[in-house]
Design a protein around this motif. Structure first.
Motif, short mmCIF file in Angstrom:
data_model
loop_
_atom_site.label_atom_id
_atom_site.label_comp_id
_atom_site.label_asym_id
_atom_site.label_seq_id
_atom_site.Cartn_x
_atom_site.Cartn_y
_atom_site.Cartn_z
N LEU A 3 -4.42 3.92 -2.86
CA LEU A 3 -5.66 4.09 -2.09
C LEU A 3 -5.52 5.17 -1.01
O LEU A 3 -6.37 6.05 -0.90
CB LEU A 3 -6.05 2.75 -1.44
CG LEU A 3 -7.23 2.77 -0.48
CD1 LEU A 3 -8.50 3.20 -1.19
CD2 LEU A 3 -7.41 1.41 0.15
N ASP A 4 -4.43 5.14 -0.24
CA ASP A 4 -4.29 6.12 0.85
C ASP A 4 -4.19 7.55 0.31
O ASP A 4 -4.77 8.48 0.87
CB ASP A 4 -3.11 5.78 1.77
CG ASP A 4 -1.78 5.66 1.06
OD1 ASP A 4 -1.75 5.61 -0.19
OD2 ASP A 4 -0.75 5.61 1.75
N LYS A 20 -3.80 5.44 5.67
CA LYS A 20 -2.94 4.25 5.62
C LYS A 20 -3.24 3.31 6.78
O LYS A 20 -3.38 2.11 6.60
CB LYS A 20 -1.48 4.68 5.64
CG LYS A 20 -0.51 3.52 5.56
CD LYS A 20 0.92 4.02 5.62
CE LYS A 20 1.97 2.96 5.50
NZ LYS A 20 1.69 1.63 5.89
N ALA A 23 -6.67 1.56 6.33
CA ALA A 23 -6.58 0.52 5.30
C ALA A 23 -5.82 -0.71 5.81
O ALA A 23 -6.24 -1.84 5.59
CB ALA A 23 -5.91 1.07 4.05
N ILE A 28 -11.11 -1.26 4.94
CA ILE A 28 -11.44 -0.74 3.62
C ILE A 28 -11.45 -1.88 2.61
O ILE A 28 -10.56 -2.72 2.59
CB ILE A 28 -10.42 0.35 3.18
CG1 ILE A 28 -10.44 1.52 4.15
CG2 ILE A 28 -10.72 0.83 1.77
CD1 ILE A 28 -9.48 2.62 3.81
N LYS A 36 -5.19 -3.00 0.86
CA LYS A 36 -4.09 -2.38 1.60
C LYS A 36 -3.99 -0.92 1.18
O LYS A 36 -4.59 -0.50 0.18
CB LYS A 36 -2.77 -3.06 1.27
CG LYS A 36 -2.66 -4.49 1.68
CD LYS A 36 -1.27 -4.96 1.34
CE LYS A 36 -1.14 -6.46 1.35
NZ LYS A 36 0.19 -6.87 0.91
N SER A 37 -3.19 -0.15 1.89
CA SER A 37 -3.03 1.27 1.55
C SER A 37 -2.36 1.45 0.20
O SER A 37 -2.54 2.47 -0.46
CB SER A 37 -2.23 1.99 2.64
OG SER A 37 -0.96 1.38 2.78
N ILE A 47 -15.31 1.79 -3.38
CA ILE A 47 -14.54 1.76 -2.14
C ILE A 47 -15.52 1.72 -0.98
O ILE A 47 -16.42 2.56 -0.89
CB ILE A 47 -13.65 3.01 -2.00
CG1 ILE A 47 -12.74 3.17 -3.21
CG2 ILE A 47 -12.84 2.95 -0.71
CD1 ILE A 47 -12.00 4.49 -3.23
N VAL A 49 -15.62 1.98 3.11
CA VAL A 49 -14.82 2.39 4.27
C VAL A 49 -15.69 2.26 5.51
O VAL A 49 -16.80 2.80 5.56
CB VAL A 49 -14.33 3.86 4.14
CG1 VAL A 49 -13.42 4.22 5.29
CG2 VAL A 49 -13.64 4.09 2.82
#
Length: 86
Positions: A3-4, A20, A23, A28, A36-37, A47, A49
């Protein structure tokens, strides 16, 4: 793809350490689940945010390890962009 890293490569968030941190603070969600990241993303994932007073929802269209600035916007589609009033 993590994800990050996706958030950085797609330029939704400019730097990976910032992605990071966002998240890991629980801001997120991926497909409605807190992420998590290190969460693995797939094509068609949604997603969400939270940026301060804005909620951005995007759909993952493609994965690339690196992109040019012009190609980064082709990696996702904005589903909604909502202002959150406190």
């Amino acid at each position: 793809m993590r994800l990050d890293k996706y958030l950085k490569v797609s330029r939704i968030i400019k730097r990976r350490p910032v992605a990071k941190e966002v998240a890991d603070k629980g801001r997120i969600k991926v497909n409605g689940i807190l992420a998590k990241s290190s969460t693995d993303l797939k094509v068609d994932d949604l997603i969400e945010v939270r940026f301060g007073n804005k909620l951005l929802t995007v759909k993952v269209l493609e994965m690339k390890d690196s992109t040019k600035k012009e190609d980064a916007v082709k990696m996702y589609e904005i589903v909604s962009e909502t202002r959150i009033d406190a």
